[in-house]
Design a protein around this motif. Structure first.
Motif, PDB file in Angstrom:
ATOM      1  N   HIS A   1       0.824  -1.225   0.000  1.00  0.00           N
ATOM      2  CA  HIS A   1       0.000   0.000   0.000  1.00  0.00           C
ATOM      3  C   HIS A   1       0.851   1.266   0.000  1.00  0.00           C
TER       4      HIS A   1
ATOM      5  N   ASP B   1      -3.750   3.488   2.404  1.00  0.00           N
ATOM      6  CA  ASP B   1      -3.347   3.654   3.807  1.00  0.00           C
ATOM      7  C   ASP B   1      -1.888   3.310   4.076  1.00  0.00           C
TER       8      ASP B   1
ATOM      9  N   HIS C   1      -6.026  -0.045  -1.478  1.00  0.00           N
ATOM     10  CA  HIS C   1      -7.428  -0.385  -1.211  1.00  0.00           C
ATOM     11  C   HIS C   1      -8.353   0.381  -2.157  1.00  0.00           C
TER      12      HIS C   1
ATOM     13  N   THR D   1      -7.168   2.865   9.116  1.00  0.00           N
ATOM     14  CA  THR D   1      -5.746   3.052   9.439  1.00  0.00           C
ATOM     15  C   THR D   1      -5.443   4.517   9.752  1.00  0.00           C
TER      16      THR D   1
ATOM     17  N   HIS E   1       2.738  -1.728   4.653  1.00  0.00           N
ATOM     18  CA  HIS E   1       2.077  -0.415   4.742  1.00  0.00           C
ATOM     19  C   HIS E   1       3.042   0.695   5.142  1.00  0.00           C
TER      20      HIS E   1
HETATM   21 MN    MN Z   1      -4.559  -1.446   4.757  1.00  0.00          MN
END
Ligand code: MN
Ligand code: AMP
Ligand code: MN
Ligand code: MN
Length: 282
Positions: A12, A17, A42, A138, A253
Motif C-alpha cells: 500500500h 493507507d 485499497h 488506518t 504499509h
Molecule cells: Mn490497509
C-alpha cells in the motif's frame, strides 16, 4: 515460471493507507531484491501510473494491482486484482463506487468514537490521509496513537476499530461477484487476500472459496504477512483442493508499522502454481 521468484504482489502507498509514496515503495522493493512487484492500494488505482514508471526506471518487474473491499456473509473480505488493464471502464467505475461510501462511514466512525471520549477524530484522521477519496480505519488509528489513546495502531484496532469495538461502523462494500468480474473483465487475475484473517468457520470458508471460483476467481494468497507458517501450509492445501494458483505478498504499509518488509517473506511452498505464471508484466 520460477516458484522461487521474489515476487511481492501486495502493498500500500499514500494513495490508500500506506505511508510511502509509490516511487519510494518501488525503490524499497528494488533495494530488498524484489523481482516482480505490484502496488495494491485499497479500492484505488490512482497510484499505478507513478508506480509503473518508477518500476520501469529501476528495471523492476511490475504488474498492476488493487485490493478490493468486499462484503461476504457478514464479514469484510479483501480481493486482490493483478495484471489488469487499469483503464478498463467497468473496473474504474466499480472502484469509484466502492470508495464512495468511505466519507460518510468515516463521519459515522468519528461520531461513535466521540461517545467513548475521542473527540474530533474525523478531522484528526484527515491529517493522515494522502488521498481525499480514500479515508480508512488506518488513518483513524494513526491519529488515535498520536493523541495518546493507544500504544500503537494494532492496539487501536484491538480497543476501538475492530469488528464489535466502539468505533466500528458496519459497512456494505462491493459484492464478491462484482469485484471478481471487474478484475477479470479488465483482463486480470482475482486473488483471495490473506484468507486466515477473516475468522471464517470451515463452512463459511468453503462457501467463500467455492463462490469465488464459480465467479471466475483464480488464485489465493498463501504466503502473506498476515499468515503464520502453519497457515502457509493450510492454504497451500486449500489452493490445491480448489485448483487455485498461489500468490505471495507482504501487505507492507509502513516502515514503522509493518512487521514484514517488502520482498522478505519466504518462498511459496513447493508444488503450487505461482500466480505470476500467468500475469501480464512489463
Ligand atoms: Mn490497509
Ligand atoms: P478499512 O478499509 O478502512 O476498513 O481499513 C482496513 C485496514 O485497516 C486494513 O487494510 C489494515 O491496513 C488495517 N487493519 C485492519 N486490522 C488491523 C489491525 N488489527 N492492526 C493494524 N491494522 C489493521
Ligand atoms: Mn487486506
Ligand atoms: Mn492490504
Amino acid at each position: 515460471m520460477d516458484i522461487n521468484l521474489n515476487a511481492d504482489l501486495h502493498c500500500h502507498s499514500t494513495a490508500s493507507d500506506g505511508t510511502l509514496a509509490q516511487d519510494d515503495l518501488a525503490q524499497r522493493a528494488k533495494d530488498n531484491g524484489v523481482a516482480l512487484w505490484a502496488l495494491t492500494d485499497h479500492d484505488e488505482i490512482a497510484g499505478i501510473d507513478v508506480a509503473q514508471q518508477a518500476a520501469r526506471d529501476l528495471g523492476l518487474g511490475f504488474t498492476t494491482g488493487v485490493e478490493i473491499s468486499v462484503s461476504f456473509a457478514g464479514v469484510t473480505v479483501h480481493i486482490v486484482g493483478l495484471g489488469f488493464d487499469h483503464r478498463h471502464p467497468d473496473l474504474v467505475a466499480g472502484l469509484a463506487a466502492t470508495r464512495g461510501g468511505r466519507a460518510q462511514r468515516a463521519r459515522d466512525m468519528a461520531a461513535e468514537l466521540a461517545k467513548v471520549g475521542i473527540k474530533d477524530a474525523y478531522e484528526g484522521a484527515l491529517q493522515y490521509v494522502g488521498n481525499p477519496d480514500l479515508i480508512s480505519r488506518t488513518h483513524f488509528a494513526r491519529h488515535i496513537v498520536d493523541v495518546g489513546m493507544a500504544r500503537d495502531t494494532h492496539d487501536v484496532f484491538r480497543k476501538y476499530l475492530a469488528d464489535n469495538k466502539p468505533g466500528f461502523v458496519p459497512h456494505k462494500w462491493a459484492a464478491l461477484r462484482d469485484a471478481v468480474s471487474w478484475i477479470t473483465g479488465a483482463g486480470g487475475v482475482a486473488v483471495i487476500a490473506h484468507p486466515a484473517r477473516y475468522g471464517l468457520s470451515p463452512t463459511a470458508e468453503y462457501a467463500l472459496f467455492s463462490e469465488f471460483k464459480a465467479h471466475g476467481g483464480q488464485a489465493v494468497e498463501v504466503v502473506t504477512g498476515s499468515h503464520s507458517e502453519a497457515e502457509y501450509i493450510k492454504y497451500a492445501d486449500t489452493a490445491r483442493e480448489f485448483g487455485l494458483m498461489a500468490s505471495r505478498g507482504s501487505d507492507f504499509h509502513s516502515p514503522t508499522e509493518s512487521r514484514i518488509d517488502l520482498g522478505t517473506l519466504p518462498p511459496l511452498p513447493k508444488g503450487l502454481t505461482p500466480v505470476w505464471s500467468v500475469l501480464r508484466t512489463h
